[in-house]
Every structure is written in C-alpha cells, then in structure tokens.
Design an enzyme around this catalytic site. Sequence first.
Site, PDB file in Angstrom:
ATOM      1  N   GLU A  73      10.303  12.277 -57.738  1.00 60.23           N
ATOM      2  CA  GLU A  73       9.925  12.035 -59.134  1.00 60.23           C
ATOM      3  C   GLU A  73       8.418  12.175 -59.374  1.00 60.23           C
ATOM      4  O   GLU A  73       7.886  11.650 -60.352  1.00 60.23           O
ATOM      5  CB  GLU A  73      10.396  10.655 -59.594  1.00 60.23           C
ATOM      6  N   HIS A  92       8.870   3.126 -60.913  1.00 56.39           N
ATOM      7  CA  HIS A  92      10.190   3.600 -61.360  1.00 56.39           C
ATOM      8  C   HIS A  92      11.259   2.918 -60.524  1.00 56.39           C
ATOM      9  O   HIS A  92      11.161   2.884 -59.299  1.00 56.39           O
ATOM     10  CB  HIS A  92      10.267   5.119 -61.202  1.00 56.39           C
ATOM     11  N   HIS A  94      15.785   1.801 -60.471  1.00 52.53           N
ATOM     12  CA  HIS A  94      17.129   1.892 -61.049  1.00 52.53           C
ATOM     13  C   HIS A  94      17.697   0.477 -61.163  1.00 52.53           C
ATOM     14  O   HIS A  94      18.830   0.225 -60.757  1.00 52.53           O
ATOM     15  CB  HIS A  94      18.058   2.727 -60.151  1.00 52.53           C
ATOM     16  N   TYR A 113      10.529 -11.558 -78.672  1.00 57.96           N
ATOM     17  CA  TYR A 113       9.155 -11.102 -78.947  1.00 57.96           C
ATOM     18  C   TYR A 113       8.492 -10.436 -77.744  1.00 57.96           C
ATOM     19  O   TYR A 113       7.525  -9.676 -77.888  1.00 57.96           O
ATOM     20  CB  TYR A 113       8.296 -12.247 -79.490  1.00 57.96           C
ATOM     21  N   HIS A 155      19.992   6.756 -65.932  1.00 59.69           N
ATOM     22  CA  HIS A 155      19.140   6.832 -64.747  1.00 59.69           C
ATOM     23  C   HIS A 155      18.500   5.479 -64.413  1.00 59.69           C
ATOM     24  O   HIS A 155      18.912   4.831 -63.463  1.00 59.69           O
ATOM     25  CB  HIS A 155      18.091   7.932 -64.995  1.00 59.69           C
ATOM     26  N   TYR A 208      -4.712 -10.678 -77.259  1.00 58.58           N
ATOM     27  CA  TYR A 208      -4.568 -11.258 -75.939  1.00 58.58           C
ATOM     28  C   TYR A 208      -5.106 -10.295 -74.882  1.00 58.58           C
ATOM     29  O   TYR A 208      -5.704 -10.694 -73.913  1.00 58.58           O
ATOM     30  CB  TYR A 208      -3.082 -11.540 -75.688  1.00 58.58           C
TER      31      TYR A 208
HETATM   32 ZN   LIG Z   1      15.229   7.566 -60.251  1.00 59.88          ZN
END
Ligand SMILES: [Zn+2]
Length: 226
Positions: A73, A92, A94, A113, A155, A208
């Site tokens: 990726e 990243h 899953h 929120y 994904h 903030y």
């Molecule tokens: Zn992936």
Amino acid sequence: MNEQPLREAVIETALETNRRGLNQGTSGNVSVRCGEGLLITPSGMAYEDLAPDDLVYMDADGRWPAHQKPSSEWHFHRAILRERDDIHAVIHVHSVYASVVAIQRHDIPPLHYMIAAAGGDSIRCAPYATFGTEALSHNALAALDGRYACLLANHGMIATGPDLARALWLTEEVELLARQYVLSLSLGGPTLLDAEEMQRVLEAFRHYGPRSGAARTASGQRPDAP
Ligand SMILES: [Zn+2]
C-alpha cells in the site's frame, strides 16, 4: 537526520495496533515522514518480527533499496505524505468495525461529537479500488480532503496525524466510532448531531489544536482530547 529513533517509533506504533486489537497479521501498514522521503513497514512481515533495519526508506522520487520491498500500500502512504504537509504519519488497518461500515460503503455520520477528531462532520468512505493500486491512492486522497481519516470501501481504514502518536490515537477513535455506529444501527439507527452543532464542535476542536502525544506512544494513554 538520525533515523533510528523514528524507525523504532514506527515499529512500536505498529505493535501497538496489534495490542489494541486494531490489526491482525500482516494486513496493516504504518509510515512516517523522514527527511525528504518516508519510512514504511515492509511487505509481508509480521510486526512482531520487525527490526529497525526492516523498515523501508522511500525517497522523494519513490525509490527504495533493491533488497527491500515496501508494503503493497505504499502508493497511498506516499501520496498522502506528498500532498498533505499537515500530515506526517499514516496508519492503515483492517479493524473489524471500520471494515464492516466500509463493506456497507457508508460514511460514518455525525453520531458522536468525536467525529470532529477526524477533521469534519463525517468520516468519508472512499470508493472501492483494488488494494495496492494508484486508483485506491487517488480515492483515498480525495476522501481525506480536509480530513485526517477515511474508510476504504470493502477494505478498511486510514488514519493520519501530525505524528505517530496522534495517528494511532485517531485509528482507535475511528474504530470506536464505527463500532458505535454499527451498534446504534442495531437499536434502530443513530440520532445525528445537526450541522450547527458539528460546526460548534469543529470550532472547539480547532481552538484546542492538534496535540502531540509523542511522549506517550507506548503508554496506551490517549493524547488529550475534549
Ligand atoms: Zn489493506
């Protein structure tokens, strides 16, 4: 610059996604800006087996050492770090609930929120494209426009931040919001916050400011948030 502490921080962050139940096996990947390029986890290695030298340095032109192989990726990691100067770390995973919502191809709506932690009044789901492709990278970048996190259809998710600690914190927040969304659907669906209230919350988050939690990467504590 001294890369070694950064390499160790990437491994610690990756391991923390395992410990927090956000990642399984070799499906996730982590990157951080490093000089003109980036450091990224390698392809096909379990996080537990990573040594600092296993991380792949990719230069500004997208080149890496011949004996190494970056995560499949790398396209979206590189694109995000190239296009967004407010982002220095990308995670990243899953994770289960974010993936479930992404399988439905739904955005996460403003049901809490804390949606504002990702920078807007929803967390967008990027349209589907095959893993590891430039098309996926393109879709992810668009879904991240003005935001720090997005889902990837069928994904998983991407969470980012000004440093690894903040990106890790947001990864966990997005997974929690997805879980809240899925559970609220089982009770008839969420009552959403209206646009006016989300504007107020987003304004409060802006004042903030992004808080660095760099000193607490490994502690399991979250950086401060409203
Ligand atoms: Zn992936």
